[in-house]
Design an enzyme around this catalytic site. Structure first.
Site, short mmCIF file in Angstrom:
data_model
loop_
_atom_site.label_atom_id
_atom_site.label_comp_id
_atom_site.label_asym_id
_atom_site.label_seq_id
_atom_site.Cartn_x
_atom_site.Cartn_y
_atom_site.Cartn_z
N GLU A 43 25.32 61.77 24.84
CA GLU A 43 24.82 60.68 25.66
C GLU A 43 23.35 60.93 25.98
OE1 GLU A 43 25.33 58.99 30.26
OE2 GLU A 43 26.63 60.57 29.50
N ASP A 94 8.55 28.70 13.76
CA ASP A 94 7.13 29.06 13.80
C ASP A 94 6.96 30.49 14.31
OD1 ASP A 94 4.42 29.34 14.23
OD2 ASP A 94 4.31 27.82 15.82
N ARG A 136 24.47 65.40 34.69
CA ARG A 136 23.69 64.16 34.69
C ARG A 136 22.22 64.36 35.04
NH1 ARG A 136 28.90 62.62 35.32
NH2 ARG A 136 29.48 60.57 34.50
N GLU A 189 27.31 47.98 37.18
CA GLU A 189 27.45 48.44 35.80
C GLU A 189 28.75 47.89 35.22
OE1 GLU A 189 28.36 52.65 33.58
OE2 GLU A 189 26.65 52.61 34.95
N GLU A 193 25.39 52.08 28.36
CA GLU A 193 25.77 51.77 29.74
C GLU A 193 24.55 51.14 30.40
OE1 GLU A 193 26.97 55.37 31.64
OE2 GLU A 193 28.63 55.74 30.28
N HIS A 225 22.18 54.44 29.62
CA HIS A 225 22.64 55.67 28.98
C HIS A 225 23.32 55.30 27.68
CE1 HIS A 225 23.24 56.68 33.49
NE2 HIS A 225 21.96 56.79 33.16
N GLU A 284 27.20 50.25 41.37
CA GLU A 284 26.47 51.48 41.09
C GLU A 284 25.83 52.04 42.37
OE1 GLU A 284 25.61 54.01 39.57
OE2 GLU A 284 26.59 53.81 37.62
N ARG A 318 20.44 59.91 28.12
CA ARG A 318 20.43 59.24 29.42
C ARG A 318 19.07 58.65 29.80
NH1 ARG A 318 24.47 59.90 32.81
NH2 ARG A 318 23.15 59.99 34.67
#
Length: 474
Positions: A359, A51, A340, A220, A129, A269, A212, A361
């Site tokens: 990457e 449904d 970063r 992580e 990640e 990330h 982390e 992030r």
């Protein structure tokens, strides 16, 4: 895997039930379970009815009949059920056999098909990640006269003085002090290892796990890249295992981007690259970060379309509690190698030609991975086709800590939207790149925006506890 291979697997593993799963607009999985005695080759041809009107953002009650079409490449044995069960992801079709245009998994597959038709490459690879917290106690309420949340963790910084433990054993994780300490500071080694063990048994290739940065049990686990749709399938499997192992240990896991005030939030990330057959297309030795022109144009597409992308990669009001300066949050729309503090980072440590990647992030795990990965790929392809030069547009490279810049210097750097509504505004203004090749439809985007605006309004109209601190004595 052929249908016959699946039927053989059912027999060889003494499977009693087959769990047919699909994903909704938000990225949450739903399932219907059939006894294995009711599953045969015809099931994989005719599908399993459900449904659609009971799923937010799908169909009205007057057109609710829908069909799950199983994907035999996605099967794995459920590691948690008492009765042996085989899980299988499905695409959603209409009763007349057409691919449903609001089905997130079908959108991901259409993005992969569009990549091949574009001539840019044959496959796009993704590796998320996805960070999460493991708490010991979570309580919350939102009603007419009450609004609160409370979380607790035996390793949280705020518990250094707690007496209820029957003797406080100390070794708590400090604020921003949780990056890869050993036991007894890291109290969750065995929980993560059990998660990894079950992920491996379920077909994921896990590369590593660790504690982390944040206090109170941030973690992580990284699993290996794969093609777009397979990686989205793998992420749903990953979250399913994380949630259920935590439950087995008497704890609770959450992928909420910002469950705690004053410490780092949880991101997702997303590493990504494009190949032509076995040839990596993002590598050019000796260029900046060994990136090819195609890779730079891909970055240009990501950063150019980032405000609209974020409506799909960070689609919750809570996402924007994480996207604030000071908590390693990538709020700056620039690119850089190994940096970063940039929205797009180019990993440079121990990178081979085939491992060369970019990457992004900014995303978090409230994203529906099928939609988010598809949108990122389409933004990148648009950058490649239009040869968007991120350097010419002022997006970098920016090889310095952006958090340390003066306010004057920061004025030259574009930032992410500040709220979910701002991101949705950007999506409405910049969605043509998503509809290329019919991957996303205008109907899907309009429906998605409506659903997300309703979520934002639900938060906006409610009284926040902190408003009592600010205004009650007025």
């Amino acid at each position: 895997m052929s249908v016959q291979n699946v039927l053989d697997k059912i027999k060889e593993n003494s499977i009693q039930f087959v769990d047919f799963r699909f994903v909704d607009l938000s990225g949450r999985a739903h399932h219907i379970t059939l006894p294995s005695t009711e599953v045969d080759a015809d099931t994989f041809v005719n599908g399993v009815a459900f449904d659609g009107s009971s799923i937010v953002g799908f169909r009205g009650i007057e057109e609710s009949d829908m069909v799950m079409m199983p994907d035999t490449e996605s099967v794995y044995v459920d590691p948690f059920t008492d009765h042996p069960t085989l899980n299988v992801m499905c695409n959603i079709h209409t009763p007349d056999g057409e691919r449903y245009e609001r089905d997130p998994r079908s959108i991901a597959q259409k993005a992969e098909e569009y990549l091949q038709k574009s001539g840019v490459g044959t496959a796009a690879f993704f590796a998320p990640e996805s960070e999460f917290f493991i708490f010991d106690d979570v309580r919350y309420e939102s009603s007419m006269n009450t609004s609160f949340f409370s979380v607790d963790s035996e390793e949280a910084a705020w518990n250094t003085g707690r007496k209820e433990e029957g003797g406080n054993l100390a070794f708590k994780v400090g604020v921003k002090g949780g990056y890869v300490p050993v036991a007894p500071v890291d109290s969750q080694q065995d929980i993560r290892s059990e998660m990894v063990r079950l992920m491996q048994e379920s077909g994921l290739r896990v590369e590593r796990h660790h504690h982390e940065v944040a206090t109170a049990g941030q973690a992580e686990i990284n699993f290996r890249f794969d093609s777009l749709t397979k990686t989205a399938d793998n992420l749903l499997k990953y979250k399913y295992i994380v949630h259920n192992v935590a439950r087995q240990y008497g704890k609770v896991a959450t992928f909420m981007p910002k469950p705690l005030f004053g410490d780092n939030g949880s991101g997702m990330h997303v590493h990504q690259s494009i190949f032509n057959g076995d040839t990596p297309l993002f590598w050019e030795k000796g260029a900046y970060a060994n990136l090819s022109e195609m890779a730079l144009n891909y970055i240009g597409g990501i950063l150019h379309h980032a405000p609209a992308l974020i409506a799909l990669t960070n689609p919750s009001t809570n996402s924007f509690k994480r996207l604030v300066p000071g908590y390693e949050a990538p709020v700056n729309l620039v690119f850089s190698k190994g940096n970063r503090s940039a929205a797009v980072r180019i990993p440079v440590a121990a990178v081979t030609p085939k491992g060369c990647r970019i990457e992004f992030r900014t995303p978090d795990s409230t994203a529906n991975p099928y939609l988010a990965f598809a949108a990122m790929l389409l933004a990148g392809i648009d950058g490649i086709k239009r040869k968007i030069d991120p350097t010419a547009l002022g997006y970098g490279p920016f090889d310095k800590n952006i958090y340390d810049l003066s306010d004057e210097e920061k004025k030259e750097i574009r930032s992410v939207p500040g709220t979910l509504n701002e991101a949705l505004d950007a999506l409405e203004a910049d969605s043509a790149f998503l509809t290329e090749g019919g991957v996303f439809t205008e109907d899907f985007i309009a429906n998605y925006v409506a659903v997300k605006r309703a979520e934002a309004k639900a938060v906006d109209i409610r009284i926040h506890p902190h408003e009592y601190s600010l205004y009650f004595d007025c």
